[in-house]
Enzyme design. Structure first.
Site, short mmCIF file in Angstrom:
data_model
loop_
_atom_site.label_atom_id
_atom_site.label_comp_id
_atom_site.label_asym_id
_atom_site.label_seq_id
_atom_site.Cartn_x
_atom_site.Cartn_y
_atom_site.Cartn_z
N GLY A 238 0.91 -1.19 -0.06
CA GLY A 238 -0.07 0.27 0.14
C GLY A 238 0.73 1.19 -0.24
N PRO A 274 4.98 -4.26 -1.15
CA PRO A 274 4.52 -3.79 -1.67
C PRO A 274 4.79 -4.17 -3.06
CG PRO A 274 7.08 -3.87 -0.83
CD PRO A 274 6.38 -4.64 0.00
N TYR A 316 -9.53 5.80 -12.94
CA TYR A 316 -9.30 5.99 -11.27
C TYR A 316 -9.44 7.18 -11.27
CZ TYR A 316 -7.65 0.96 -9.94
OH TYR A 316 -7.73 -0.37 -9.73
N CYS A 343 -13.66 3.52 -28.82
CA CYS A 343 -14.35 3.68 -28.74
C CYS A 343 -15.00 4.00 -27.63
CB CYS A 343 -15.44 3.14 -30.06
SG CYS A 343 -14.45 2.76 -31.56
N GLU A 344 -14.71 4.87 -26.56
CA GLU A 344 -14.99 4.72 -25.81
C GLU A 344 -14.48 6.41 -25.34
OE1 GLU A 344 -16.29 2.80 -23.28
OE2 GLU A 344 -16.09 1.41 -23.68
N1 LLP Z 1 -1.04 -7.11 -0.92
C1 LLP Z 1 -2.75 -7.29 -0.70
C2 LLP Z 1 -3.48 -8.13 -0.27
C3 LLP Z 1 -2.90 -6.45 -2.06
O1 LLP Z 1 -4.58 -6.19 -2.18
C4 LLP Z 1 -2.29 -5.43 -2.75
C5 LLP Z 1 -3.18 -4.94 -3.55
C6 LLP Z 1 -1.13 -5.65 -2.28
C7 LLP Z 1 -0.42 -5.85 -1.26
C8 LLP Z 1 -0.28 -4.46 -2.87
O2 LLP Z 1 -0.25 -2.93 -3.10
P1 LLP Z 1 0.42 -1.86 -3.09
O3 LLP Z 1 2.02 -1.74 -3.01
O4 LLP Z 1 0.89 -1.99 -5.42
O5 LLP Z 1 0.02 -0.77 -2.76
N2 LLP Z 1 -5.79 -1.67 -9.72
C9 LLP Z 1 -5.16 -0.29 -8.46
C10 LLP Z 1 -4.38 -1.19 -6.98
C11 LLP Z 1 -4.86 -1.87 -6.70
C12 LLP Z 1 -3.96 -2.67 -5.41
C13 LLP Z 1 -5.00 -4.04 -5.22
N3 LLP Z 1 -4.31 -4.55 -3.73
C14 LLP Z 1 -4.27 0.49 -9.54
O6 LLP Z 1 -4.08 0.31 -10.12
O7 LLP Z 1 -3.99 1.75 -8.64
#
Ligand code: LLP
Length: 415
Positions: A238, A274, A316, A343-344
């Protein structure tokens, strides 16, 4: 930094992006190996001597070469499907460094993960716990488990990527977790190893992580009183990145804050997951300006890349910086909407960008290494683009551009 200008030409490490489009065509994703390695190592080293495992979240960018680069430097992996598990193994990653997250693991996935010996299953519901127990029993194994708790904290991020609130589908209510741990503790086929928590993505402040950790530590204490011992805390992923000049988390501060809270409880291993922070700023999406079109109110640069290639802006309303690859080119200065051929109306990569453009120019959509290619599709029967890895002055194709034949290779005419 993996991407910078040299003689007015944007480079990936020491390779001009103009050379890459010449070799591989357009559009393409380009990744910097050095950035990927440095980003992962920054997390790893921030822990110092505290026991830890940095499990890269494969979903952010599952390209085999990306996983391979990370496996070589000792990364663990956070996986959410059998597809991700097999990718990790194919790329030289180790099963015992994989944590298996995901809201609905199927029997096939659970069996395979038990066979190869993943480090831990992050359990999302009472039913899933039962299913894992019965599969482990049927093959005579013991499944290592953590319960993913939902701490009900606000990650202060986009609602689609916030996961730690009661209204989100993820995890088990922290108050119900105790009962599940007791059940797991009593089972011959389950072994309790950790507590898991993931509150969302693109988080730019440390405080939500610490609020969640406080709740996790209360549960840790409660479990200890019941003689249920926990060997690791998995605090999820996150950590946000800088897309638009925003203030983000200082990784050393974030890890220090975690260690100072956890350290007070003893030498418990910390796992983090991460994704974006490892690959996001280590990748760009290169696209060519096909046509310029201006009307009385708007200037459109129509490019060969589209929402099917990079979905984040449409989905998003995400902001990605857009740079011209060759700053020497002289063009028309305007506030351009960078739009694709799909086409959107929602098919845009960026809006209202002050750029000087000519047809034929190449643009770099920055910070596209995470949730870029991996969320791409074949919408409008567009072939998925090529991916290239740069390291120093060398470059390598790490995924071929799809061909038109690939598009329908698995389809059949009616009998
Ligand atoms: N662990 C779990 C259980 C998760 O669901 C996620 C992301 C991560 C780790 C990794 O999170 P990060 O460090 O990448 O923030 N498609 C969206 C992001 C979806 C994230 C889903 N889960 C975007 O493009 O912003």
């Amino acid at each position: 930094m993996g991407f910078s200008y040299n003689n007015q030409i944007l480079h990936a490490e020491s390779v001009a992006l103009t050379d890459l489009v010449e070799s591989y065509g357009s559009p393409i994703y380009v990744y910097s190996r050095t950035d990927i390695e440095n980003n992962w190592q920054e997390f790893d080293q921030a822990f110092g001597l505290h026991p830890h495992l940095v499990c890269y979240a494969v979903k952010a960018n599952p390209n085999l070469a990306v996983l391979n680069v990370l496996a070589k430097i000792g990364a663990g992996f956070d996986i959410v499907s059998i597809g991700e598990l097999e990718r990790v193994l194919e790329a030289g990653g180790e099963a015992h460094k994989c944590v298996f997250s995901g809201v609905a693991k199927t029997a096939v996935e659970i069996r395979r993960a038990l066979e190869v010996g993943v480090r831990c299953f992050n359990i999302e519901s009472a039913s899933e716990l039962n299913k894992i127990e019965s599969i482990a029993q049927s093959i005579g194994k013991q499944a290592p488990i953590s319960i993913r708790v939902n701490p009900d904290v606000d990650a202060k991020t986009h609602p689609y990527i916030s996961t730690g609130l009661k209204e989100n589908k993820f995890g088990v209510d922290i108050d119900e977790a105790l009962g599940l741990y007791q059940k797991a503790q009593d089972s011959k086929y389950l072994s309790v190893c950790g507590i898991d928590c993931h509150i969302g993505s693109q988080i730019t402040e440390v405080s939500p992580f610490l609020d969640a950790l406080d709740k996790v530590l209360i549960l840790f204490e409660q479990l200890k009183k019941q003689d249920i011992s926990i060997s690791h805390l998995d605090l999820g992923g996150g950590v946000g990145i800088d897309y638009a000049g925003e203030q983000t988390i200082d990784i050393q501060n974030y890890i220090n804050a975690i260690i100072s809270k956890v350290g007070a409880m003893g030498e418990i291993e910390i796992i983090i997951e991460p994704g974006r922070a490892v690959v996001g700023n280590a990748g760009v999406f290169i696209t060519k300006v096909e046509y310029l079109k201006q009307n009385s109110t708007h200037a459109f640069a129509i490019v060969d890349g589209a929402m099917n290639d990079l979905l984040r802006p449409s989905f998003y309303n995400a902001y990605h910086r857009v740079l011209t690859v060759d700053k020497n080119a002289i063009g028309i200065q305007s506030k351009w909407d960078i739009v694709g051929p799909v086409c959107e109306t929602g098919d845009f990569l960026a809006k209202g960008r002050n750029l000087s453009l000519t047809e034929g120019d190449y643009l770099a959509v920055m910070s596209a290494g995470a949730y870029g290619f991996t969320m791409s599709s074949n919408y409008n029967s567009r072939t998925r683009v090529a991916e290239v890895m740069v390291s120093g002055n060398t470059h390598q194709l790490v995924r071929e551009r799809e061909s038109v034949q690939d598009l329908f290779a698995k389809e059949y005419l009616i009998k």
